[in-house]
Design an enzyme around this catalytic site. Sequence first.
Site, PDB file in Angstrom:
ATOM      1  N   ASN A  18       0.834  -1.187   0.000  1.00 15.31           N
ATOM      2  CA  ASN A  18       0.000   0.000   0.000  1.00 15.31           C
ATOM      3  C   ASN A  18       0.875   1.245   0.000  1.00 15.31           C
ATOM      4  O   ASN A  18       0.413   2.343   0.286  1.00 15.31           O
ATOM      5  CB  ASN A  18      -0.933   0.012   1.220  1.00 15.31           C
ATOM      6  CG  ASN A  18      -2.184  -0.821   0.986  1.00 15.31           C
ATOM      7  OD1 ASN A  18      -2.732  -0.835  -0.115  1.00 15.31           O
ATOM      8  ND2 ASN A  18      -2.625  -1.543   2.005  1.00 15.31           N
ATOM      9  N   ALA A  20       2.304   4.029  -1.748  1.00 17.41           N
ATOM     10  CA  ALA A  20       1.964   4.730  -2.990  1.00 17.41           C
ATOM     11  C   ALA A  20       3.194   5.046  -3.825  1.00 17.41           C
ATOM     12  O   ALA A  20       3.138   5.025  -5.057  1.00 17.41           O
ATOM     13  CB  ALA A  20       1.212   6.021  -2.658  1.00 17.41           C
ATOM     14  N   ASP A  78      10.636  -7.341  -1.652  1.00 18.16           N
ATOM     15  CA  ASP A  78      11.239  -6.952  -0.386  1.00 18.16           C
ATOM     16  C   ASP A  78      12.562  -6.309  -0.736  1.00 18.16           C
ATOM     17  O   ASP A  78      13.327  -6.844  -1.549  1.00 18.16           O
ATOM     18  CB  ASP A  78      11.437  -8.130   0.555  1.00 18.16           C
ATOM     19  CG  ASP A  78      11.696  -7.654   1.980  1.00 18.16           C
ATOM     20  OD1 ASP A  78      10.944  -6.772   2.451  1.00 18.16           O
ATOM     21  OD2 ASP A  78      12.645  -8.135   2.629  1.00 18.16           O
ATOM     22  N   HIS A 185      17.816  -0.443  -7.962  1.00 19.23           N
ATOM     23  CA  HIS A 185      17.703  -1.877  -7.674  1.00 19.23           C
ATOM     24  C   HIS A 185      16.326  -2.394  -8.057  1.00 19.23           C
ATOM     25  O   HIS A 185      16.184  -3.463  -8.651  1.00 19.23           O
ATOM     26  CB  HIS A 185      17.967  -2.122  -6.195  1.00 19.23           C
ATOM     27  CG  HIS A 185      17.157  -1.239  -5.281  1.00 19.23           C
ATOM     28  ND1 HIS A 185      17.204   0.140  -5.327  1.00 19.23           N
ATOM     29  CD2 HIS A 185      16.262  -1.525  -4.307  1.00 19.23           C
ATOM     30  CE1 HIS A 185      16.392   0.645  -4.420  1.00 19.23           C
ATOM     31  NE2 HIS A 185      15.803  -0.344  -3.788  1.00 19.23           N
ATOM     32  N   ARG A 186      15.291  -1.612  -7.718  1.00 16.33           N
ATOM     33  CA  ARG A 186      13.926  -2.022  -8.048  1.00 16.33           C
ATOM     34  C   ARG A 186      13.720  -2.027  -9.565  1.00 16.33           C
ATOM     35  O   ARG A 186      13.066  -2.926 -10.107  1.00 16.33           O
ATOM     36  CB  ARG A 186      12.918  -1.098  -7.370  1.00 16.33           C
ATOM     37  CG  ARG A 186      11.458  -1.546  -7.555  1.00 16.33           C
ATOM     38  CD  ARG A 186      10.505  -0.783  -6.656  1.00 16.33           C
ATOM     39  NE  ARG A 186      10.722  -1.115  -5.264  1.00 16.33           N
ATOM     40  CZ  ARG A 186      11.276  -0.302  -4.357  1.00 16.33           C
ATOM     41  NH1 ARG A 186      11.677   0.905  -4.718  1.00 16.33           N
ATOM     42  NH2 ARG A 186      11.426  -0.676  -3.105  1.00 16.33           N
TER      43      ARG A 186
END
Length: 201
Positions: A18, A20, A78, A185-186
């Site tokens: 959740n 945003a 994660d 990284h994401r």
Amino acid sequence: MLFLKLNYLAMELVFATNNAHKLEEVQQMVGNKFTLKSLADIGCEDDIPETGVTFQENAQQKTDYLFNKYHINCFADDSGLEIDALNGEPGVYSARYSGSRDMEKNIDLVLEKLKNETNRNARFKTVISLYLNNQQYFFEGTVEGRIIDGRTGTEGFGYDPIFVPDGFDETFAEMSLEQKNKISHRAKAVEKFVKFLNDTK
């Protein structure tokens, strides 16, 4: 028929968050081909367990929980900051390193522990767990960098104001979302994740 089912199901995925900021970042990288839903969008208010000792274990716990309860295609990530001088801390405890989820306190604790440390090497790491048609997959991304002495920048979230990626002179918090999404990284993990979804269709 199976091909058509995969094509349809891959278009809509529940992201186990959740947050945003994270939803916005990932949706921008995914583009318009896939519609991401948050936990709130499916009415999930549960406190999903994150008791793993690695990023992969935590991501897997979240997708296992959602898949077992809602029987939906979903994914979770994660992520965390690993600092060499702190033996990999805060690691999986990045979001609650100070004992709370107050990121200002978490950053203060990191800076305090590194106050007299010359080795500032660190990395952000993301692991994505995907549940798609009863199969589980994992995608990882890492960006190396260093921790600076104080906060700089107002963009991003988490430890972004104190992390400078290798090859750059500005923190993630000084970069635009577009800049960060090219190297983070994401972004690296999501790139692998999206390529897999496109190859699956």
